[in-house]
Design an enzyme around this catalytic site. Sequence first.
Site, mmCIF file in Angstrom:
data_model
loop_
_atom_site.group_PDB
_atom_site.id
_atom_site.type_symbol
_atom_site.label_atom_id
_atom_site.label_comp_id
_atom_site.label_asym_id
_atom_site.label_seq_id
_atom_site.Cartn_x
_atom_site.Cartn_y
_atom_site.Cartn_z
ATOM 1 N N ASN A 95 0.797 -1.223 0.000
ATOM 2 C CA ASN A 95 0.000 0.000 0.000
ATOM 3 C C ASN A 95 0.827 1.270 0.000
ATOM 4 O O ASN A 95 0.350 2.315 -0.403
ATOM 5 C CB ASN A 95 -0.973 0.012 1.191
ATOM 6 N N HIS A 137 -13.666 0.307 -0.213
ATOM 7 C CA HIS A 137 -13.365 1.740 -0.380
ATOM 8 C C HIS A 137 -12.044 1.991 -1.089
ATOM 9 O O HIS A 137 -11.711 3.132 -1.423
ATOM 10 C CB HIS A 137 -13.446 2.486 0.959
ATOM 11 N N GLN A 184 -4.845 -3.546 -2.202
ATOM 12 C CA GLN A 184 -4.339 -2.579 -3.189
ATOM 13 C C GLN A 184 -4.246 -3.167 -4.588
ATOM 14 O O GLN A 184 -4.343 -2.440 -5.576
ATOM 15 C CB GLN A 184 -2.953 -2.064 -2.770
ATOM 16 N N CYS A 229 3.242 10.553 12.091
ATOM 17 C CA CYS A 229 3.638 11.455 13.170
ATOM 18 C C CYS A 229 3.273 10.835 14.512
ATOM 19 O O CYS A 229 2.108 10.671 14.838
ATOM 20 C CB CYS A 229 2.942 12.793 13.004
ATOM 21 N N THR A 279 -25.345 -9.033 11.407
ATOM 22 C CA THR A 279 -26.341 -8.705 10.380
ATOM 23 C C THR A 279 -25.635 -8.090 9.182
ATOM 24 O O THR A 279 -24.784 -7.207 9.338
ATOM 25 C CB THR A 279 -27.376 -7.716 10.950
HETATM 26 C C1 PLP Z 1 -6.527 0.032 3.346
HETATM 27 C C2 PLP Z 1 -5.828 -1.272 3.500
HETATM 28 C C3 PLP Z 1 -6.252 -2.229 4.441
HETATM 29 C C4 PLP Z 1 -7.357 -1.939 5.418
HETATM 30 O O1 PLP Z 1 -8.616 -1.908 4.821
HETATM 31 P P1 PLP Z 1 -9.809 -1.134 5.594
HETATM 32 O O2 PLP Z 1 -11.027 -1.508 4.818
HETATM 33 O O3 PLP Z 1 -9.490 0.320 5.481
HETATM 34 O O4 PLP Z 1 -9.833 -1.631 6.976
HETATM 35 C C5 PLP Z 1 -5.585 -3.422 4.500
HETATM 36 N N1 PLP Z 1 -4.563 -3.701 3.687
HETATM 37 C C6 PLP Z 1 -4.124 -2.824 2.758
HETATM 38 C C7 PLP Z 1 -3.000 -3.200 1.862
HETATM 39 C C8 PLP Z 1 -4.735 -1.577 2.646
HETATM 40 O O5 PLP Z 1 -4.289 -0.709 1.747
#
Ligand code: PLP
Length: 386
Positions: free
Chosen positions: A153, A203, A181, A326, A239
């Site tokens: 990521n 997301h 990713q 940070c 749920t």
């Molecule tokens: C964003 C991310 C996660 C976490 O996913 P969330 O849905 O935000 O908890 C896990 N692994 C990688 C590589 C990510 O980029």
Amino acid sequence: MSAYLDHAATTPIDPSVWDAMRPYLEGRHGNASSLHAAGREARAAVETAREQVAQALGVAPLDVLFTSGGTEADNLAVKGLAWAGRDAGQGAHLVTTAIEHHAVLESAEWLAARQGFAVTVVPVERDGLVDPERLLDAVRPDTVVVSVMAANNEIGTVQPLEVIGPALADRGVAFHTDAVQAFGRSRLDLAAWGIGALALSAHKFNGPKGVGVLVLGRDLACEQVLHGGGQERGVRSGTLNTAGIVGCGAAAELTATTRADEVPRLRALRDRLLDGLAAIDGVSLNGSRERRLPHNAHVAIAGCDGEALLLALDAAGVAASTGSACQSGAAEPSHVLRAIGAPTEQVAHLRFTCGRTTTQADVDLAASACTDAVKRLRAVGGGALA
Ligand SMILES: *Cc1c(COP(=O)(O)O)cnc(C)c1O
């Protein structure tokens, strides 16, 4: 003008995804476990989403479990597979890598610190890639889980799962990958690579926050982390988040059907950005150039402070990210930057990640804003607040 170049942190919901979700937030309120018409309506929508995700990944719908996100999917896979493997008498050892997401790394470290497991964290090379030989050498007869992310990521490196997976096939371990990713951005072949468990987060591919996927092969035993109503094959109680799941399915379908056009488009934007940044003295790329996600530019810029540069970019309307978190006022290099041995004294590390909504104007603005900000910061000795 502003430019959002932080799609590795999160992506905007695509309008088509929002259209699909909306009825399930506005009136269709059924619980997918209820037997009446409203419940059946919700169940049908969830099963359609499951098929969309399954189709996008080339797996059977029954292998797709919905979770609250990537973090939960990673926790469930690492802990659940480890516990089940130990219960079956297979051993209590895990193998992972130094640049995993915290959801994997800290799950493994917690299993070691609190649950009596042993964990081998395999280092990565200077280019941010794990050497398959080193990883395979770490696998022991008592290893129950191997977890290697498909793509990182921060620095965007694409791990050699196509080598690691098949080599693990007859070793009797559960192979998990965090593909949060990688999905939609690089190739994933679960069957050929022997991937038994795989995590996604909606997301990160233009779906809503708070929903994710764990692909879990039906041949794998996995202990539950959340106990309750026994939803999702009894592996993940709770749920179902109908609207979120509908959005996840729509976003997965959109991602899979547009990938062939989107990947070269993202790569061209990213390369244009890198060309623009290359005009700055003392800029270098972190992580392999070849085995790299198409949307990711992660650069080291000598002679300036990362946070000062990030804030200067923000003031110019450019959203990027820095490879340091940070902590109590001191900017610490991330575990990924440390793992690749990146210099951190008076070196800024910046991540720019493009996405579905990114335009050429965005990357041009980022390159020029960065060039200006570096000039100004260097003129005042780097810009560190210390
Ligand atoms: C964003 C991310 C996660 C976490 O996913 P969330 O849905 O935000 O908890 C896990 N692994 C990688 C590589 C990510 O980029």
